[in-house]
Design a protein around this motif. Structure first.
Motif, PDB file in Angstrom:
ATOM      1  N   UNK A   1      -0.602  -6.753 -13.683  1.00 53.14           N
ATOM      2  CA  UNK A   1      -1.062  -6.176 -12.407  1.00 53.14           C
ATOM      3  C   UNK A   1      -0.867  -7.141 -11.244  1.00 53.14           C
ATOM      4  N   UNK A   2      -0.247  -6.644 -10.163  1.00 56.17           N
ATOM      5  CA  UNK A   2       0.102  -7.478  -9.014  1.00 56.17           C
ATOM      6  C   UNK A   2      -0.977  -7.421  -7.937  1.00 56.17           C
ATOM      7  N   UNK A   3      -1.130  -8.549  -7.229  1.00 59.61           N
ATOM      8  CA  UNK A   3      -2.020  -8.642  -6.073  1.00 59.61           C
ATOM      9  C   UNK A   3      -1.153  -9.021  -4.878  1.00 59.61           C
TER      10      UNK A   3
ATOM     11  N   UNK B   1       7.724 -11.789   6.436  1.00 62.57           N
ATOM     12  CA  UNK B   1       9.132 -11.495   6.645  1.00 62.57           C
ATOM     13  C   UNK B   1       9.903 -11.412   5.333  1.00 62.57           C
ATOM     14  N   UNK B   2       9.353 -12.014   4.272  1.00 64.96           N
ATOM     15  CA  UNK B   2      10.070 -12.046   2.998  1.00 64.96           C
ATOM     16  C   UNK B   2       9.631 -10.955   2.033  1.00 64.96           C
ATOM     17  N   UNK B   3       8.723 -10.100   2.483  1.00 65.49           N
ATOM     18  CA  UNK B   3       8.198  -9.077   1.589  1.00 65.49           C
ATOM     19  C   UNK B   3       8.323  -7.698   2.228  1.00 65.49           C
ATOM     20  N   UNK B   4       9.066  -6.816   1.576  1.00 62.90           N
ATOM     21  CA  UNK B   4       9.187  -5.433   2.000  1.00 62.90           C
ATOM     22  C   UNK B   4       8.171  -4.620   1.202  1.00 62.90           C
ATOM     23  N   UNK B   5       7.002  -4.404   1.825  1.00 60.75           N
ATOM     24  CA  UNK B   5       5.912  -3.757   1.100  1.00 60.75           C
ATOM     25  C   UNK B   5       6.279  -2.341   0.687  1.00 60.75           C
ATOM     26  N   UNK B   6       6.930  -1.613   1.576  1.00 61.60           N
ATOM     27  CA  UNK B   6       7.252  -0.224   1.249  1.00 61.60           C
ATOM     28  C   UNK B   6       8.251  -0.142   0.104  1.00 61.60           C
ATOM     29  N   UNK B   7       9.216  -1.079   0.059  1.00 60.68           N
ATOM     30  CA  UNK B   7      10.153  -1.106  -1.060  1.00 60.68           C
ATOM     31  C   UNK B   7       9.430  -1.478  -2.347  1.00 60.68           C
ATOM     32  N   UNK B   8       8.565  -2.509  -2.274  1.00 55.58           N
ATOM     33  CA  UNK B   8       7.782  -2.900  -3.440  1.00 55.58           C
ATOM     34  C   UNK B   8       6.891  -1.750  -3.900  1.00 55.58           C
ATOM     35  N   UNK B   9       6.340  -1.032  -2.950  1.00 57.18           N
ATOM     36  CA  UNK B   9       5.466   0.103  -3.239  1.00 57.18           C
ATOM     37  C   UNK B   9       6.207   1.153  -4.059  1.00 57.18           C
ATOM     38  N   UNK B  10       7.482   1.373  -3.701  1.00 56.38           N
ATOM     39  CA  UNK B  10       8.264   2.403  -4.410  1.00 56.38           C
ATOM     40  C   UNK B  10       8.743   1.923  -5.785  1.00 56.38           C
TER      41      UNK B  10
ATOM     42  N   UNK C   1       1.803 -14.659 -17.794  1.00 58.06           N
ATOM     43  CA  UNK C   1       2.189 -13.799 -16.654  1.00 58.06           C
ATOM     44  C   UNK C   1       1.102 -13.669 -15.591  1.00 58.06           C
ATOM     45  N   UNK C   2      -0.173 -13.669 -15.993  1.00 59.63           N
ATOM     46  CA  UNK C   2      -1.245 -13.438 -15.022  1.00 59.63           C
ATOM     47  C   UNK C   2      -1.418 -14.579 -14.021  1.00 59.63           C
ATOM     48  N   UNK C   3      -0.763 -15.720 -14.257  1.00 57.77           N
ATOM     49  CA  UNK C   3      -0.814 -16.805 -13.279  1.00 57.77           C
ATOM     50  C   UNK C   3       0.010 -16.497 -12.036  1.00 57.77           C
ATOM     51  N   UNK C   4       0.992 -15.608 -12.166  1.00 59.10           N
ATOM     52  CA  UNK C   4       2.000 -15.442 -11.111  1.00 59.10           C
ATOM     53  C   UNK C   4       1.909 -14.091 -10.417  1.00 59.10           C
ATOM     54  N   UNK C   5       0.706 -13.502 -10.407  1.00 61.46           N
ATOM     55  CA  UNK C   5       0.597 -12.117  -9.948  1.00 61.46           C
ATOM     56  C   UNK C   5       0.341 -11.968  -8.450  1.00 61.46           C
TER      57      UNK C   5
ATOM     58  N   UNK D   1       7.532 -12.337  -9.169  1.00 59.48           N
ATOM     59  CA  UNK D   1       7.555 -10.991  -9.767  1.00 59.48           C
ATOM     60  C   UNK D   1       8.133 -11.033 -11.173  1.00 59.48           C
ATOM     61  N   UNK D   2       9.214 -11.805 -11.370  1.00 58.23           N
ATOM     62  CA  UNK D   2       9.804 -11.930 -12.703  1.00 58.23           C
ATOM     63  C   UNK D   2       8.835 -12.607 -13.663  1.00 58.23           C
TER      64      UNK D   2
END
Length: 538
Positions: free
Chosen positions: A161-163, A170-179, A135-139, A154-155
């Motif tokens: 832990x994510x970085x 355009x493909x990442x909604x940070x606020x949604x990911x944050x929640x 899993x740590x390869x895909x963070x 993400x899957x």
């Protein structure tokens, strides 16, 4: 375990029989037998045999692959090797700023190009299983070239832990990911053209944050590295784990700056970039004193007089410290004067900066264009420290500097010269004409042996004075010196006790370990700042 030789023998016999049967069927077909002949060989049976052979061949290939040395490594070792494959991400952020400079301390973020792992999953089934099972390869989540990559990565990260790198993504909604996954976000760097609201209550595991144009709210007690540019920060109650802090492009109440420092007692690296005070500093104001006993490096860029005055009068600093003032006015050099003579052993002078360095402290000032005022300050520093070791990298056309340095430093014992341009040539000739100016001078070190005639004149004058030069060092290729300067060199040897030719490239002012140990900011102290160039830079 089965005997592989016996298995191969049986397989050879079966394959020979099958091959013979297929040949017979092929000959029969050429003889244009009836369709009944084809049915008698059972097309379905042939298809079944084909499938079995395909599976068997696949198993054989897997067995061969499993015996290769790299695939006999334990899964843990192969996984560690895979971790070395993806390179660090290096996109431009904004205004020509590289990601490394935007993050300030990029090792805390460790963003990797996850797309570089995809070829590994196509080498063989074993490598694919190992890669997908790590899993740590895909963070690292970022604006990948594959539109569905963020969700897929993400899957594959399986809660590791994510970085997260969000540069106008355009493909990442940070606020949604944050929640939704904030508890898994370990590091986040965000630059968008619209303000973000980042309530830190969603990300209790956040260790590193770099943000531009956002509203930061809530507790960030777990943070270790924080780089904020133009960020509206609702100050938290504590920053007990924070060791690296960089604040840029903002106005602060002086009391708020001291509050930040008071709740971050473990600070090791502090950078203030174009931070200005909202009010004039009043030394009589009741501002509590702060002690930063762990601080190693302090960088102040475009220093605000009120910020600097409040900082140095109310903050207790450790005995081992490196300080860099960038783009400062000449009067800002007053912050160097409180150093004692024991704090500085060498003074380095170049066309745009001055460095005072000792065993445990170093201070650098990069100043704006004001040669007249700068020379006055250099003279004041020389008189204050009475340093025996002077480094002059290059001074271009500062004629006044030569006279000021020579006349106000009679205690100098060692002179280091970088580019011997017309100005520094004039210095050596002036010393040759007036040897009484530096009666204690015993050693000269040249980064490049230009204008040896001036050095020869200096050596002769020292002999006449009764205190000859003891050592002369050249840091240049032996072949260049022997071809271009052999005659002058031989003459010099008759007047100097020891002449050394050292082929180790450009020399540099020795700096205390505090300048570079730990995790220094790329803004802070590049090695070139203290190098003695042996040729003019383009």
């Amino acid at each position: 375990m089965a005997d592989i030789r016996f298995t191969c023998s049986e397989a050879s016999l079966l394959l020979e029989k099958l091959s013979n049967s297929c040949r017979e069927w092929s000959i029969s077909r050429k003889g244009e037998l009836t369709c009944q002949m084809l049915d008698s060989h059972s097309l379905a049976d042939l298809k079944c045999i084909e499938d079995e052979l395909s599976h068997t061949l696949s198993d054989v290939r897997m067995s061969i692959n499993a015996q290769r040395p790299v695939n006999r490594l334990p899964v843990e070792i192969l996984s560690k090797i895979f971790h070395q494959v993806p390179p660090s991400l290096t996109p431009r952020v904004a205004h020509g700023c590289s990601l490394k400079y935007y993050l300030v301390w990029d090792s805390f973020f460790d963003f990797k190009d996850t797309d570089a792992l995809l070829p590994l999953t196509h080498v063989c089934r074993w490598w694919r299983d190992v890669a997908l099972g790590t899993p740590t390869l895909w963070t690292t989540l970022y604006d990948s070239s594959h539109p569905d990559a963020i969700g897929e990565y993400r899957l594959r990260s399986q809660g590791a832990p994510l970085k997260v790198l969000n540069i106008k993504n355009k493909n990442l909604d940070v606020q949604q990911l944050w929640r939704t996954d904030g508890q898994h976000v370990q590091s986040l760097a965000s630059y968008t053209e619209c303000d973000l609201v980042l309530p830190t209550s969603y990300a209790q595991g956040l260790h590193a944050l770099a943000a531009w144009y956002c509203l930061l709210q809530g507790d960030v007690s777990n943070l270790k590295a924080l780089a904020l540019r133009s960020v509206d920060w609702h100050l938290p109650g504590t920053l007990t784990n924070l060791t690296h802090l960089f604040l840029a492009n903002n106005q602060l109440h002086i009391v708020d700056l001291f509050r930040i420092l008071s709740i971050a007692p473990r600070l090791e690296d502090l950078g203030l970039w174009a931070i200005s005070a909202k009010e004039t500093f009043d030394p009589r104001e009741d501002i509590p004193a702060v002690t930063l006993k762990h601080l190693r490096r302090l960088g102040i860029y475009w220093p605000d007089r009120n910020i600097a005055s409040g900082f140095f009068s109310h903050v207790g600093l450790p005995a081992r410290l490196a300080v860099n003032f960038e783009y400062c006015e000449v009067p800002d050099l007053q912050w160097l004067v409180p150093l004692t003579r024991n704090d500085a052993k060498s003074l380095y002078i170049s066309d745009d900066s001055v460095i005072a360095a000792g065993p445990s402290k170093a201070l650098r000032f990069k100043y704006k264009d004001d040669s007249g005022g700068m020379i006055q300050w250099i003279v004041a520093l020389l008189s204050h420290f009475q340093l025996k070791d002077i480094w002059i990298a290059y001074s271009y056309n500062w004629y006044e500097l030569n006279e000021a340095v020579i006349k106000h430093t009679p205690w100098v014992e060692t002179l280091h010269l970088g580019i011997v341009d017309f100005t520094t040539s004039t210095m050596t000739e002036s010393l040759g004409n007036n040897p009484t100016y530096w009666p204690k001078l015993t050693k000269v070190i040249l980064s490049r042996p230009d204008n040896l005639f001036g050095i020869l004149k200096l050596a002769r004058s020292r002999v006449r004075l009764g205190c000859p030069l003891e050592e002369l060092e050249f840091h240049e290729s032996r072949s260049i010196v022997s071809e271009e300067y052999s005659e002058d060199l031989e003459n010099i040897k008759s007047h100097v006790e020891v002449v050394r030719l050292i082929e180790d490239g450009p020399i540099a002012l020795p700096l205390p370990d505090i300048c570079q140990d730990g995790v220094p900011s790329p803004y802070f102290w590049p090695k070139k700042w203290s190098a003695m160039p042996n040729r003019l830079m383009p």
